[in-house]
Design a protein around this motif. Structure first.
Motif, PDB file in Angstrom:
ATOM      1  N   UNK A 290       2.287   1.764  -3.575  1.00 26.33           N
ATOM      2  CA  UNK A 290       1.309   2.173  -4.393  1.00 26.33           C
ATOM      3  C   UNK A 290       1.086   3.739  -4.114  1.00 26.33           C
ATOM      4  N   UNK A 291       0.882   3.992  -2.961  1.00 24.42           N
ATOM      5  CA  UNK A 291       0.930   5.706  -2.616  1.00 24.42           C
ATOM      6  C   UNK A 291       2.066   6.184  -3.222  1.00 24.42           C
ATOM      7  N   UNK A 292       3.288   5.839  -3.056  1.00 30.13           N
ATOM      8  CA  UNK A 292       4.374   6.674  -3.657  1.00 30.13           C
ATOM      9  C   UNK A 292       4.231   6.409  -5.245  1.00 30.13           C
ATOM     10  N   UNK A 293       3.773   5.479  -5.826  1.00 28.87           N
ATOM     11  CA  UNK A 293       3.568   5.405  -7.377  1.00 28.87           C
ATOM     12  C   UNK A 293       2.427   6.463  -7.482  1.00 28.87           C
ATOM     13  N   UNK A 294       1.438   6.673  -6.870  1.00 32.51           N
ATOM     14  CA  UNK A 294       0.376   7.572  -7.465  1.00 32.51           C
ATOM     15  C   UNK A 294       0.848   8.955  -7.219  1.00 32.51           C
ATOM     16  N   UNK A 295       1.738   9.224  -6.152  1.00 33.39           N
ATOM     17  CA  UNK A 295       2.266  10.645  -5.953  1.00 33.39           C
ATOM     18  C   UNK A 295       3.144  11.091  -7.401  1.00 33.39           C
TER      19      UNK A 295
ATOM     20  N   UNK B 142      -6.848  -2.158  -4.211  1.00 38.45           N
ATOM     21  CA  UNK B 142      -5.535  -3.040  -3.629  1.00 38.45           C
ATOM     22  C   UNK B 142      -5.534  -3.139  -2.155  1.00 38.45           C
ATOM     23  N   UNK B 143      -6.184  -2.228  -1.253  1.00 40.11           N
ATOM     24  CA  UNK B 143      -6.322  -2.833   0.166  1.00 40.11           C
ATOM     25  C   UNK B 143      -7.577  -3.962   0.388  1.00 40.11           C
TER      26      UNK B 143
ATOM     27  N   UNK C  21       0.785  -1.153   0.070  1.00 43.81           N
ATOM     28  CA  UNK C  21       0.014   0.008  -0.141  1.00 43.81           C
ATOM     29  C   UNK C  21       0.919   1.189   0.174  1.00 43.81           C
ATOM     30  N   UNK C  22       1.871   1.310   0.607  1.00 42.47           N
ATOM     31  CA  UNK C  22       2.909   2.383   0.592  1.00 42.47           C
ATOM     32  C   UNK C  22       3.577   2.384  -0.602  1.00 42.47           C
TER      33      UNK C  22
ATOM     34  N   UNK D 279      -7.477   7.208  -8.369  1.00 44.60           N
ATOM     35  CA  UNK D 279      -6.395   6.665  -7.853  1.00 44.60           C
ATOM     36  C   UNK D 279      -6.677   6.292  -6.263  1.00 44.60           C
ATOM     37  N   UNK D 280      -7.687   7.056  -5.851  1.00 50.35           N
ATOM     38  CA  UNK D 280      -7.966   6.689  -4.527  1.00 50.35           C
ATOM     39  C   UNK D 280      -8.851   5.413  -4.570  1.00 50.35           C
TER      40      UNK D 280
END
Length: 290
Positions: free
Chosen positions: A243-248, A279-280, A240-241, A272-273
């Motif tokens: 993926x968050x970096x990827x989205x940023x 994914x979660x 999840x982290x 993206x949200x």
């Protein structure tokens, strides 16, 4: 051609030492620059043993991510070692000298060539993702979703490495795990955008090079092994982290390069949200992994 190999290390001295040991005697490499990206373990002391006339060790004062660390090595190789070309290599790759020589020879045959890469294989020897086709924001978002990526695969991905062709193919971008680049072209185009910490550096670089009229090619008959995410997994364990970096990084690419407007940004953030929730659910509730 004067070729310098740039290897970025972060808390992974064992893997870095292994790669340097494997390629140090390659005659096609004039120098090797190891950049420690502000490791939090004993990497710096472990890497000190590498230093000699051919191997240089640089220590970054901060961990600015993949792009920042590699830029430090690229500029040192170009300005101090007078390298004409740089071989960007993740510590977790295995590459033969013949493969590097083939990439080197491509620059002697193709005009306006900025980047040459080989086909990526995983630890089993299977062909892995080796290149990308650059899209506008809509199709790029479709390529992000786990379901939409599969539904629209034929329009989203070119994948010349899977078509059984010989020689080489021109592509928009290649993986950052291993490629040979014209150092002057990299400096002219950036080199890497340091506003992204991880992910999308390769697509951004591919976009910048294409805008300047440079070419990127993939050698279809040469390959290397990438032990995918060995280094990344040591520093960012949560999917999840990651993926968050990827989205940023995606959003930065959309705003800074694709020049999306506010409405497009809001729609992109919404999708993206939703994908983060998807994914979660797949990982935390269904227990899937990939």
């Amino acid at each position: 051609m004067n070729i310098s190999c740039i290897i970025l290390n972060y808390n992974d001295a064992k893997t870095t030492l292994s790669l340097v040991s494997a390629i140090k005697d390659y005659e096609c490499l004039d120098s090797i620059v190891v950049v420690d990206n502000h490791s939090s373990d004993d990497s710096v002391s472990d890497l000190q043993e590498l230093k000699d006339e051919k191997v240089h060790l640089l220590i970054s004062p901060v961990n600015g991510g993949y792009g920042s660390g590699n830029n430090l090595g690229i500029r040192y190789a170009y300005e101090t070692l007078h390298a004409s070309h740089v071989l960007i290599a993740n510590p977790d790759v295995m590459v033969t000298e013949d493969c590097i020589i083939a990439m080197k020879e491509a620059f002697q045959k193709v005009e306006r060539l900025a980047v040459a890469a080989a086909v990526t294989k995983d630890r089993t020897g299977a062909v892995a993702l080796s290149s990308w086709k650059l899209h506008g924001v809509f199709f790029d978002l479709l390529d992000t979703g786990l379901i939409t990526r599969r539904l629209f695969r034929r329009w989203l991905s070119d994948r010349p490495e899977l078509k059984g062709k010989k020689g080489y193919a021109f592509v928009d971008a290649v993986l950052g795990s291993l490629f040979l680049a014209d150092a002057k072209a990299l400096i002219e185009c950036g080199p890497f955008d340091e506003k992204v910490f991880l992910y999308y550096e390769e697509k951004i670089l591919g976009y910048q090079l294409k805008e300047k009229g440079y070419r990127t090619l993939l050698l279809l008959e040469e390959s290397y092994v990438h032990l995918h995410s060995v280094s990344i997994d040591k520093s960012v364990k949560s999917i999840l982290r990651k993926q968050a970096i990827l989205h940023e990084s995606k959003l930065h690419y959309y705003k800074a390069y694709l020049k999306i407007n506010l409405l497009q940004e809001l729609l992109a953030r919404g999708l993206l949200a939703f994908l983060m929730v998807e994914i979660w659910f797949l990982t935390k509730i269904l227990g899937l992994s990939w």
